[in-house]
Design a protein around this motif. Structure first.
Motif, PDB file in Angstrom:
ATOM      1  N   SER A  59      89.948  42.822  39.845  1.00 56.66           N
ATOM      2  CA  SER A  59      90.741  42.206  39.099  1.00 56.66           C
ATOM      3  C   SER A  59      91.989  43.212  38.729  1.00 56.66           C
ATOM      4  N   ASN A  60      93.078  42.765  38.303  1.00 55.76           N
ATOM      5  CA  ASN A  60      94.302  43.215  37.995  1.00 55.76           C
ATOM      6  C   ASN A  60      94.423  43.737  36.351  1.00 55.76           C
ATOM      7  N   SER A  61      95.364  44.610  35.993  1.00 57.86           N
ATOM      8  CA  SER A  61      95.293  44.969  34.695  1.00 57.86           C
ATOM      9  C   SER A  61      95.872  43.835  33.887  1.00 57.86           C
ATOM     10  N   SER A  62      95.606  43.557  32.706  1.00 56.59           N
ATOM     11  CA  SER A  62      95.500  42.319  31.877  1.00 56.59           C
ATOM     12  C   SER A  62      96.895  41.850  31.234  1.00 56.59           C
ATOM     13  N   PRO A  63      97.488  40.636  31.292  1.00 57.80           N
ATOM     14  CA  PRO A  63      98.233  40.290  30.143  1.00 57.80           C
ATOM     15  C   PRO A  63      97.278  40.104  29.311  1.00 57.80           C
ATOM     16  N   LEU A  64      97.719  39.935  27.753  1.00 58.31           N
ATOM     17  CA  LEU A  64      96.874  39.903  26.581  1.00 58.31           C
ATOM     18  C   LEU A  64      97.044  38.075  26.488  1.00 58.31           C
ATOM     19  N   THR A  66      97.216  34.254  28.446  1.00 54.40           N
ATOM     20  CA  THR A  66      97.253  33.605  29.789  1.00 54.40           C
ATOM     21  C   THR A  66      97.255  32.184  29.533  1.00 54.40           C
ATOM     22  N   VAL A  67      97.412  31.436  30.582  1.00 58.18           N
ATOM     23  CA  VAL A  67      97.080  29.945  30.577  1.00 58.18           C
ATOM     24  C   VAL A  67      95.840  29.652  30.858  1.00 58.18           C
ATOM     25  N   SER A  68      95.257  28.984  29.915  1.00 54.62           N
ATOM     26  CA  SER A  68      93.822  28.539  30.298  1.00 54.62           C
ATOM     27  C   SER A  68      93.963  27.394  31.248  1.00 54.62           C
ATOM     28  N   TRP A  69      92.767  27.341  32.132  1.00 57.67           N
ATOM     29  CA  TRP A  69      92.772  26.136  33.226  1.00 57.67           C
ATOM     30  C   TRP A  69      92.127  24.894  32.447  1.00 57.67           C
ATOM     31  N   ARG A  70      91.432  25.231  31.341  1.00 55.78           N
ATOM     32  CA  ARG A  70      90.732  24.127  30.685  1.00 55.78           C
ATOM     33  C   ARG A  70      92.082  23.288  30.168  1.00 55.78           C
ATOM     34  N   ASP A  71      92.883  23.677  29.482  1.00 51.54           N
ATOM     35  CA  ASP A  71      94.020  22.959  28.706  1.00 51.54           C
ATOM     36  C   ASP A  71      95.348  23.141  29.254  1.00 51.54           C
ATOM     37  N   ASN A  72      95.619  24.132  30.094  1.00 50.56           N
ATOM     38  CA  ASN A  72      96.850  24.237  30.247  1.00 50.56           C
ATOM     39  C   ASN A  72      97.779  24.923  29.092  1.00 50.56           C
ATOM     40  N   LYS A  73      97.133  25.443  28.124  1.00 50.55           N
ATOM     41  CA  LYS A  73      98.015  25.979  27.062  1.00 50.55           C
ATOM     42  C   LYS A  73      97.635  27.595  27.351  1.00 50.55           C
ATOM     43  N   GLU A  74      98.781  28.324  26.468  1.00 51.72           N
ATOM     44  CA  GLU A  74      98.759  29.680  26.546  1.00 51.72           C
ATOM     45  C   GLU A  74      97.802  30.177  25.622  1.00 51.72           C
ATOM     46  N   THR A  75      97.018  31.049  25.706  1.00 56.25           N
ATOM     47  CA  THR A  75      95.658  31.385  24.864  1.00 56.25           C
ATOM     48  C   THR A  75      95.599  32.881  25.114  1.00 56.25           C
ATOM     49  N   GLY A  76      94.950  33.488  23.788  1.00 58.42           N
ATOM     50  CA  GLY A  76      94.560  34.725  24.023  1.00 58.42           C
ATOM     51  C   GLY A  76      93.618  35.236  24.981  1.00 58.42           C
ATOM     52  N   VAL A  77      93.468  36.136  25.810  1.00 56.28           N
ATOM     53  CA  VAL A  77      92.526  36.537  26.716  1.00 56.28           C
ATOM     54  C   VAL A  77      91.020  36.740  26.385  1.00 56.28           C
ATOM     55  N   PHE A  78      90.893  36.992  24.944  1.00 54.31           N
ATOM     56  CA  PHE A  78      89.524  37.015  24.464  1.00 54.31           C
ATOM     57  C   PHE A  78      89.181  35.660  24.212  1.00 54.31           C
ATOM     58  N   ASN A  79      90.081  34.530  24.196  1.00 58.28           N
ATOM     59  CA  ASN A  79      89.500  33.096  23.887  1.00 58.28           C
ATOM     60  C   ASN A  79      89.529  32.479  25.596  1.00 58.28           C
ATOM     61  N   THR A  80      89.447  33.434  26.635  1.00 59.83           N
ATOM     62  CA  THR A  80      89.460  32.965  27.810  1.00 59.83           C
ATOM     63  C   THR A  80      88.236  33.838  28.719  1.00 59.83           C
ATOM     64  N   ARG A  81      87.794  33.309  29.855  1.00 60.12           N
ATOM     65  CA  ARG A  81      86.717  33.977  30.600  1.00 60.12           C
ATOM     66  C   ARG A  81      87.707  34.680  31.859  1.00 60.12           C
ATOM     67  N   PRO A  83      89.286  36.887  34.636  1.00 57.63           N
ATOM     68  CA  PRO A  83      88.581  38.334  35.055  1.00 57.63           C
ATOM     69  C   PRO A  83      89.824  39.304  34.722  1.00 57.63           C
ATOM     70  N   ASN A  84      90.903  38.916  34.741  1.00 57.57           N
ATOM     71  CA  ASN A  84      91.958  39.856  34.326  1.00 57.57           C
ATOM     72  C   ASN A  84      92.048  40.271  32.650  1.00 57.57           C
ATOM     73  N   ARG A  85      91.491  41.102  32.094  1.00 57.23           N
ATOM     74  CA  ARG A  85      91.152  41.474  30.950  1.00 57.23           C
ATOM     75  C   ARG A  85      90.976  43.042  30.437  1.00 57.23           C
ATOM     76  N   PRO A  86      91.446  43.548  29.459  1.00 58.66           N
ATOM     77  CA  PRO A  86      91.058  44.842  28.979  1.00 58.66           C
ATOM     78  C   PRO A  86      89.564  45.327  29.288  1.00 58.66           C
ATOM     79  N   ASN A  87      89.394  46.283  29.881  1.00 66.43           N
ATOM     80  CA  ASN A  87      87.902  46.694  30.186  1.00 66.43           C
ATOM     81  C   ASN A  87      87.261  45.873  31.201  1.00 66.43           C
ATOM     82  N   GLY A  88      88.078  44.743  31.751  1.00 63.91           N
ATOM     83  CA  GLY A  88      87.273  44.317  32.896  1.00 63.91           C
ATOM     84  C   GLY A  88      85.598  43.883  32.904  1.00 63.91           C
ATOM     85  N   ILE A  89      85.331  43.310  31.880  1.00 60.03           N
ATOM     86  CA  ILE A  89      83.786  43.088  31.880  1.00 60.03           C
ATOM     87  C   ILE A  89      83.449  41.671  32.105  1.00 60.03           C
ATOM     88  N   GLY A  90      82.706  41.224  33.028  1.00 57.50           N
ATOM     89  CA  GLY A  90      82.116  40.050  33.205  1.00 57.50           C
ATOM     90  C   GLY A  90      80.590  39.568  32.868  1.00 57.50           C
TER      91      GLY A  90
END
Lengths: 132, 132
Positions: A59-64, A66-81, A83-90
């Motif tokens: 994964s790439n370094s993360s924008p904080l 992102t647009v969620s595939w669930r509802d197409n709204k911009e949302t914080g990365v900690f409210n999504t799963r 893979p592009n996120r700080p620390n890259g933990i899955g």
């Protein structure tokens, strides 16, 4: 952090991955445990569910946001799963098929081949507050 | 890995911690998010459940087998939630009480005060195969 093992999976390209492990419940994959950690598998049994914690190594370094595939709204990365996120933990919850020597077979793979595994924990309904 | 924030909790000694967050469902605690990650909280709401991934920063280096408190049997560390484990990664599912600025309040704390937080993910029943 040091990988305790690596995923052996049919998926070699990000675009082929299912979004979540529950969307791919039957495909089989493996964790090949590094020899020095094999003792840590003792007691893990067929049909048990486990939590696999891994590194999104492609994964790439993360924008904080992102647009969620669930509802197409911009949302914080900690409210999504994403893979592009700080620390890259899955994190995935999967069902164990078999454990032998340094190899744990499971179904429900949503990881790329070669993914470094950081931890395995037993999945227990106790983890699940209010059974939601 | 770099902490995205730190836990502010009433627990300052390991011996006072509940074994799991579900055993302490009402006690309130906080994640103080580092300023550079605050944007990542967007969309997290009151009453939502989240997964907190954190570092067991006060734990020792791990033996690979340990005696489980559940059944008093020796078992591999990957089949327990022991804080003494390779890579020292912890995981709790908790309920959000409030989010404001850089502070996320939650109930169900089982972490020490000062615990470094590595990631936050939304908890979804989709994560939970077969609703076990």
């Amino acid at each position: 952090m040091k990988p305790i093992g690596y995923i052996k999976s049919e998926f070699t390209r990000k675009k082929d991955l299912p979004r979540q492990s529950v969307l791919n419940p039957h495909n089989k994959a493996f964790i090949k445990i590094q020899p020095e950690y094999v003792q840590g598998l003792k007691g893990i049994k067929k049909n048990q569910h486990i939590v696999i914690i891994f590194n999104f190594h492609k994964s790439n370094s993360s924008p904080l946001q992102t647009v969620s595939w669930r509802d197409n709204k911009e949302t914080g990365v900690f409210n999504t799963r994403s893979p592009n996120r700080p620390n890259g933990i899955g994190l995935s919850i999967v069902e164990v098929i078999d454990v032998s020597d340094n190899c744990l077979a499971f179904k429900g793979v949503d990881m790329l081949d070669g993914t470094p595994v950081l931890d395995i924990k037993p999945y227990s309904p106790d983890l699940n507050p209010n059974n939601i």
